[in-house]
Design a protein around this motif. Sequence first.
Motif, PDB file in Angstrom:
ATOM      1  N   LEU A   1     -19.742  77.426  23.497  1.00  0.00           N
ATOM      2  CA  LEU A   1     -20.558  76.212  22.495  1.00  0.00           C
ATOM      3  C   LEU A   1     -21.442  76.512  21.845  1.00  0.00           C
ATOM      4  CD1 LEU A   1     -21.430  74.083  25.771  1.00  0.00           C
ATOM      5  CD2 LEU A   1     -19.675  73.818  24.528  1.00  0.00           C
TER       6      LEU A   1
ATOM      7  N   TRP B   1     -22.774  74.785  17.176  1.00  0.00           N
ATOM      8  CA  TRP B   1     -22.756  73.755  16.486  1.00  0.00           C
ATOM      9  C   TRP B   1     -21.353  73.529  15.684  1.00  0.00           C
ATOM     10  CZ3 TRP B   1     -21.137  74.163  11.202  1.00  0.00           C
ATOM     11  CH2 TRP B   1     -21.104  75.416  10.667  1.00  0.00           C
TER      12      TRP B   1
ATOM     13  N   ALA C   1     -19.109  71.877  18.421  1.00  0.00           N
ATOM     14  CA  ALA C   1     -19.467  70.405  18.543  1.00  0.00           C
ATOM     15  C   ALA C   1     -18.781  69.673  17.409  1.00  0.00           C
ATOM     16  CB  ALA C   1     -20.889  70.416  18.525  1.00  0.00           C
TER      17      ALA C   1
ATOM     18  N   ASP D   1     -15.193  68.959  18.206  1.00  0.00           N
ATOM     19  CA  ASP D   1     -15.183  68.234  19.220  1.00  0.00           C
ATOM     20  C   ASP D   1     -15.671  66.916  19.315  1.00  0.00           C
ATOM     21  OD1 ASP D   1     -13.587  70.487  20.005  1.00  0.00           O
ATOM     22  OD2 ASP D   1     -15.187  71.227  21.388  1.00  0.00           O
TER      23      ASP D   1
ATOM     24  N   GLN E   1     -18.909  66.346  19.345  1.00  0.00           N
ATOM     25  CA  GLN E   1     -20.290  66.256  20.106  1.00  0.00           C
ATOM     26  C   GLN E   1     -21.453  66.182  19.299  1.00  0.00           C
ATOM     27  OE1 GLN E   1     -19.680  69.575  22.837  1.00  0.00           O
ATOM     28  NE2 GLN E   1     -18.067  68.622  23.660  1.00  0.00           N
ATOM     29  N   ASP E   2     -22.749  66.075  20.020  1.00  0.00           N
ATOM     30  CA  ASP E   2     -23.866  66.472  19.007  1.00  0.00           C
ATOM     31  C   ASP E   2     -24.217  67.781  18.778  1.00  0.00           C
ATOM     32  OD1 ASP E   2     -24.206  63.573  19.410  1.00  0.00           O
ATOM     33  OD2 ASP E   2     -25.339  63.611  21.208  1.00  0.00           O
ATOM     34  N   TRP E   3     -24.389  68.192  17.609  1.00  0.00           N
ATOM     35  CA  TRP E   3     -24.459  69.402  17.289  1.00  0.00           C
ATOM     36  C   TRP E   3     -25.809  70.003  17.622  1.00  0.00           C
ATOM     37  CZ3 TRP E   3     -28.667  70.725  14.065  1.00  0.00           C
ATOM     38  CH2 TRP E   3     -29.161  69.837  13.528  1.00  0.00           C
TER      39      TRP E   3
ATOM     40  N   LYS F   1     -27.541  69.319  20.203  1.00  0.00           N
ATOM     41  CA  LYS F   1     -27.608  69.553  21.799  1.00  0.00           C
ATOM     42  C   LYS F   1     -27.005  70.902  22.193  1.00  0.00           C
ATOM     43  CE  LYS F   1     -27.707  64.824  23.138  1.00  0.00           C
ATOM     44  NZ  LYS F   1     -26.969  63.796  24.091  1.00  0.00           N
ATOM     45  N   GLN F   2     -26.640  71.556  21.326  1.00  0.00           N
ATOM     46  CA  GLN F   2     -26.043  72.998  21.524  1.00  0.00           C
ATOM     47  C   GLN F   2     -26.993  74.111  21.405  1.00  0.00           C
ATOM     48  OE1 GLN F   2     -22.920  72.447  22.367  1.00  0.00           O
ATOM     49  NE2 GLN F   2     -23.086  70.518  21.544  1.00  0.00           N
TER      50      GLN F   2
END
Length: 239
Positions: free
Chosen positions: A56, A58, A61, A64, A66-68, A70-71
Amino acid sequence: MTSLSVRGVRGGVGSTSLVAAVGHALESLGERVLMIDMCPENLLRLHFNLLASQELGWARAMLDGQDWHKQAWSLTSTLQILPYGELSEAESASVEQQLLREPQIWVRRQASLAAHYDWLLFDLPQRLPGHGTIGPCLFPIQVVEADAACHVLLLQQATGNPVLVNRFDPGSQLQRDLLLIWRKHYAARLLPLTVHADEAMREALAFKQPVGQYAPDSLAAQDVMSLAIWCLTRRRELA
């Protein structure tokens, strides 16, 4: 919030190790720090004992959906790291194209982080201009070693970014001569300190730690602490 970026004038000059070391040094001085790996090699995480199998980050994310933010990983309450993520070469090229199309991405992200950190430290790649577009940066530092290759590359550059000499060996006549030349020709750019060659810096990565944690009394750790203090002083002067 202050941004600092580190980019090697060529590969292999120790930029990632410096980002890890400076992040640890600033945090030990009471600063809230987020270190951001902008390099597809995704090596910065290894300095902080994150699993090599961890995919995982940024960039992962972004692809994919996803929220960057939150990585990020919390290393302490005031030190965090945002890895790049594990991507194929084609996937990194896709991220590069997106960053080139939307150069304000990291400008907006920096603005969203301003209330949470005192420092953002960016580990930048050499030849991916999109990945290097990070928005306002008070300290865009270029890292060199005192060797002939870096000397030629400095001559070819038009940038006026600050230059930090890493892995300096005062026992080397060539390095001493080059440093004298650089102090004459790049006086306005050359930082007023060097990071000396020290095996502790290489050993620190093998132990998955920044050098200030692995060997706080080493010469390299003391040099990096001096660099962190210089950054804090310059920030106050420029405020």
